[in-house]
Design a protein around this motif. Structure first.
Motif, PDB file in Angstrom:
ATOM      1  N   PRO A 138      -4.139   4.634  -6.506  1.00  0.00           N
ATOM      2  CA  PRO A 138      -3.779   3.337  -7.084  1.00  0.00           C
ATOM      3  C   PRO A 138      -4.876   2.296  -7.008  1.00  0.00           C
ATOM      4  O   PRO A 138      -4.620   1.101  -7.086  1.00  0.00           O
ATOM      5  CB  PRO A 138      -2.603   2.930  -6.204  1.00  0.00           C
ATOM      6  CG  PRO A 138      -3.002   3.446  -4.855  1.00  0.00           C
ATOM      7  CD  PRO A 138      -3.717   4.763  -5.101  1.00  0.00           C
TER       8      PRO A 138
ATOM      9  N   LEU B 241      -6.535   8.142   2.733  1.00  0.00           N
ATOM     10  CA  LEU B 241      -5.519   7.087   2.688  1.00  0.00           C
ATOM     11  C   LEU B 241      -5.972   5.882   3.498  1.00  0.00           C
ATOM     12  O   LEU B 241      -5.825   4.735   3.063  1.00  0.00           O
ATOM     13  CB  LEU B 241      -4.184   7.612   3.222  1.00  0.00           C
ATOM     14  CG  LEU B 241      -3.433   8.579   2.298  1.00  0.00           C
ATOM     15  CD1 LEU B 241      -2.271   9.231   3.031  1.00  0.00           C
ATOM     16  CD2 LEU B 241      -2.942   7.861   1.056  1.00  0.00           C
TER      17      LEU B 241
ATOM     18  N   ALA C 237       2.111   1.617  -3.433  1.00  0.00           N
ATOM     19  CA  ALA C 237       1.010   1.943  -4.341  1.00  0.00           C
ATOM     20  C   ALA C 237       0.640   3.410  -4.251  1.00  0.00           C
ATOM     21  O   ALA C 237       0.365   4.064  -5.252  1.00  0.00           O
ATOM     22  CB  ALA C 237      -0.200   1.069  -4.020  1.00  0.00           C
ATOM     23  N   PHE C 238       0.640   3.948  -3.047  1.00  0.00           N
ATOM     24  CA  PHE C 238       0.313   5.370  -2.886  1.00  0.00           C
ATOM     25  C   PHE C 238       1.392   6.250  -3.511  1.00  0.00           C
ATOM     26  O   PHE C 238       1.094   7.307  -4.036  1.00  0.00           O
ATOM     27  CB  PHE C 238       0.156   5.721  -1.412  1.00  0.00           C
ATOM     28  CG  PHE C 238      -1.112   5.207  -0.793  1.00  0.00           C
ATOM     29  CD1 PHE C 238      -1.094   4.629   0.459  1.00  0.00           C
ATOM     30  CD2 PHE C 238      -2.333   5.311  -1.447  1.00  0.00           C
ATOM     31  CE1 PHE C 238      -2.266   4.151   1.041  1.00  0.00           C
ATOM     32  CE2 PHE C 238      -3.503   4.842  -0.880  1.00  0.00           C
ATOM     33  CZ  PHE C 238      -3.466   4.256   0.371  1.00  0.00           C
TER      34      PHE C 238
ATOM     35  N   MET D 274      -8.396  -1.747  -0.576  1.00  0.00           N
ATOM     36  CA  MET D 274      -7.466  -2.380  -1.527  1.00  0.00           C
ATOM     37  C   MET D 274      -7.548  -3.889  -1.431  1.00  0.00           C
ATOM     38  O   MET D 274      -7.380  -4.493  -0.387  1.00  0.00           O
ATOM     39  CB  MET D 274      -6.046  -1.909  -1.235  1.00  0.00           C
ATOM     40  CG  MET D 274      -5.702  -0.562  -1.817  1.00  0.00           C
ATOM     41  SD  MET D 274      -3.990  -0.154  -1.445  1.00  0.00           S
ATOM     42  CE  MET D 274      -3.872   1.455  -2.176  1.00  0.00           C
TER      43      MET D 274
ATOM     44  N   ARG E  91       0.832  -1.205   0.000  1.00  0.00           N
ATOM     45  CA  ARG E  91       0.000   0.000   0.000  1.00  0.00           C
ATOM     46  C   ARG E  91       0.866   1.254   0.000  1.00  0.00           C
ATOM     47  O   ARG E  91       0.568   2.229  -0.694  1.00  0.00           O
ATOM     48  CB  ARG E  91      -0.950  -0.028   1.183  1.00  0.00           C
ATOM     49  CG  ARG E  91      -2.073  -1.047   1.033  1.00  0.00           C
ATOM     50  CD  ARG E  91      -3.154  -0.833   2.070  1.00  0.00           C
ATOM     51  NE  ARG E  91      -2.784  -1.327   3.371  1.00  0.00           N
ATOM     52  CZ  ARG E  91      -3.078  -2.546   3.804  1.00  0.00           C
ATOM     53  NH1 ARG E  91      -3.721  -3.388   3.028  1.00  0.00           N
ATOM     54  NH2 ARG E  91      -2.736  -2.928   5.015  1.00  0.00           N
TER      55      ARG E  91
ATOM     56  N   ALA F 227      -6.706   2.244   1.876  1.00  0.00           N
ATOM     57  CA  ALA F 227      -6.009   1.056   2.358  1.00  0.00           C
ATOM     58  C   ALA F 227      -7.011  -0.020   2.733  1.00  0.00           C
ATOM     59  O   ALA F 227      -6.768  -1.209   2.550  1.00  0.00           O
ATOM     60  CB  ALA F 227      -5.129   1.415   3.554  1.00  0.00           C
TER      61      ALA F 227
END
Lengths: 166, 422
Positions: free
Chosen positions: A92, B18, A27-28, B25, A24, B22
């Motif tokens: 992403p 964010l 990906a960011f 995902m 992650r 997360a």
């Protein structure tokens, strides 16, 4: 991380506990999930080749290695012509994942993806991993003052972009 | 130029986005697939190396993939739940109840609904499910005779606008309080106060001794009763100095805050025991099995935590994972009051952690204290102690806890702790 077990066992444990967060993170920074997985895989392959010589908390090393891997990839992308990986409307995330987020959050992520890489790195380390300025400085190899100013410029740019968003 | 307020708001929005990203995902099902993809891409992304080095890298990746495949299961994906995007606050304006949906990032009101002709309730009548899009509340219309309560559900859009309000479940005789909707929104846990006539302001109902769970689709209700009173022999009566004829202490039990475990399989119940004529109270936190169908509360519950040291103002809610989030106000000396919010792991031998702590030199009314948590138990709202009083009473805003401090939530009124849910 000293271990009397085989290096592969230590890496397996690290992989299990850290991989998701590291993917992650990458990906960011990269705004590209597939490339992020490659970068993280590279880190663990190199660690395996070196016999996993980590002492103490492995996270600072892993995070630094992932950030450096992202930088290398971005440099190569700039050199390779025709880099045309299809981008989702909200990198992403995939289109399906993006649909699960509110419009407000998608705007924020899109604005983050549009920032220069260095500012993106600092903001992701600060606000996703909640690292301190000193920790970010150590990871990136810069001074805490540079971290502070980069974060401030990054937030200011985000604020401007979000203010202008419909 | 970007103002400080804009910086703060942008930072909050970024962190929220964010965390949310997360959370959604998707993980690759098999790390072997990752390694295979890496081997295929090695030819494209490896920097210029000798052929031997390339072969070595590919071989190492393949060996690693095999080793990982043999030695562990799916990679851990424990991502923390994102902070709720919206919260709801309540206020009474000229005898009308106003419910405001607010955006957590900046406190902006995105939707509002108002109701009139109601018995005034100050707390315990608002709750939210895990979707971050549905809020549930109870209304008690004024009536000449006994009061009846009814549950309602408000649904909001991704932008926080109210898209629908609907009655759910069946009417309940009496005044319901300490509402807790199950994370999936299918059941409502609550307590019932005595029936009252509509006389305007309603005092806090006395503690009740029964817990009810209503299926919001069918209206079916199951009830569990706490032990009304017990005769206990204090521990000091045992041992070499114990007297043979020690007085029996009578304890009266009441039930307080309710909350659901994140998986919806247990209802966390605060049971208070007041030791009569001694002014001391203890707290027992129970996990009730809702599938037991009703009956005795102690018989169908497990004891999770016990606070027996004269708990003054204390309560516990379901925390994330297998844990509780506990709140306590204590006297710290003659003129100091301390507020503590603690995370208590219930398994694994982990240590308790202090989420938030505050000390105040100003005496604070204990009825102003408390915590609220989202259905995951991860995100906790608390009211700070007041160091100063303005002309309208307490000026402090409630806030959500992170990093040891409170992040203020707009719209939480001073003076009284109004209901809030997220």
């Amino acid at each position: 991380m000293k271990s009397s077990t085989r290096p592969g066992d230590s890496i397996a444990e690290l992989f299990r506990s850290q991989r998701a967060e590291l993917v992650r993170l990458a990906a960011f920074i990269l705004s590209d999930r597939g490339a992020a997985e490659d970068v993280v895989q590279d880190v663990f392959v190199r660690l395996y080749q070196r016999g996993c010589p980590l002492d103490g908390d492995p996270r600072p090393y892993l995070r630094g290695a992932v950030v450096n891997g992202c930088r290398s990839l971005l440099r190569r992308r700039r050199l390779i012509r025709g880099h045309d990986e299809k981008q989702s409307p909200c990198p992403p995330l995939t289109a399906e994942e993006a649909a699960m987020l509110s419009e407000d959050r998608r705007q924020v992520l899109a604005a983050l993806a549009a920032l220069p890489p260095r500012r993106r790195e600092v903001l992701v380390l600060r606000f996703y991993l909640e690292m301190s300025e000193a920790e970010i400085a150590g990871t990136l190899g810069v001074s805490p003052g540079t971290v502070k100013s980069t974060a401030a410029r990054g937030l200011a740019a985000l604020a401007r972009a979000l203010k202008e968003a419909p | 130029m970007t103002s400080y307020h804009e910086f703060r708001r942008t930072a909050d929005r970024l962190k929220d986005a964010l965390d949310a990203a997360a959370g959604v995902m998707a993980e690759c099902d098999s790390h072997v697939l990752i390694a295979e993809r890496k081997v295929r891409r090695a030819g494209r992304w490896l920097p210029p190396l000798t052929a031997a080095a390339s072969v070595l890298a590919i071989a190492a990746a393949t060996a690693l993939a095999g080793h990982l495949a043999r030695n562990h299961a799916a990679p851990g994906t424990s991502s923390a739940p994102a902070r709720p995007e919206f919260y709801m606050t309540t206020s009474w304006i000229a005898s009308r109840l106003v419910l405001d949906v607010r955006r957590t990032a900046d406190g902006k009101v995105t939707g509002s609904a108002s109701f009139s002709g109601l018995l005034r309730q100050e707390e315990g009548f608002l709750t939210a499910d895990a979707s971050d899009r549905k809020f549930f509340f109870a209304l008690v219309p004024c009536a000449a005779g006994a009061a009846f309560s009814r549950f309602y559900r408000i649904t909001i859009t991704d932008l926080g606008r109210i898209s629908g309000t609907a009655a759910v479940g069946t009417r309940i005789r009496g005044l319901v309080t300490d509402l807790a909707v199950a994370p999936d929104g299918s059941r409502m846990a609550y307590r019932v106060g005595p029936s009252r006539r509509c006389d305007g302001y309603m005092p806090f109902p006395a503690g009740q001794i029964s817990v009810h769970i209503m299926d919001l689709s069918s209206g079916a209700i199951h009830t569990w009763h706490a032990t009304t009173a017990a005769a206990v022999t204090p521990a000091s009566t045992f041992g070499p100095r114990a007297k043979n004829s020690a007085p029996v202490v009578r304890v009266r039990n009441t039930v307080g805050r309710l909350s659901w475990a994140a998986d919806g399989r247990s209802l966390i119940v605060n049971e208070y025991g007041a030791i009569l004529r001694r002014g001391r109270q203890y707290l027992a936190v129970l996990a009730l099995d809702p599938a037991s169908g009703g009956g005795s509360l102690p018989a169908h519950s497990r004891l999770l935590w016990y606070q027996g040291n004269g708990c003054g103002t204390c309560e516990a809610l379901a925390g994330p994972g297998d844990s509780l989030t506990a709140f306590e106000m204590q006297s710290a000396g003659t003129k100091l009051t301390r507020l503590l919010v603690i995370r208590i792991p219930l398994t694994g031998g982990r240590a308790q952690t202090v989420l938030y702590s505050e000390l105040s030199a100003t005496p604070v009314g204990v009825d102003w204290a408390g915590i609220f948590a989202d259905p995951s138990g991860r995100w906790v709202i608390a009211w700070p102690l007041a160091d100063t009083y303005g002309p309208r009473g307490r000026q402090d805003l409630a806030g959500w806890i992170s990093g040891g401090r409170l992040h203020p939530l707009a719209g939480t009124t001073p003076l009284f702790r109004n209901d809030i849910a997220w």
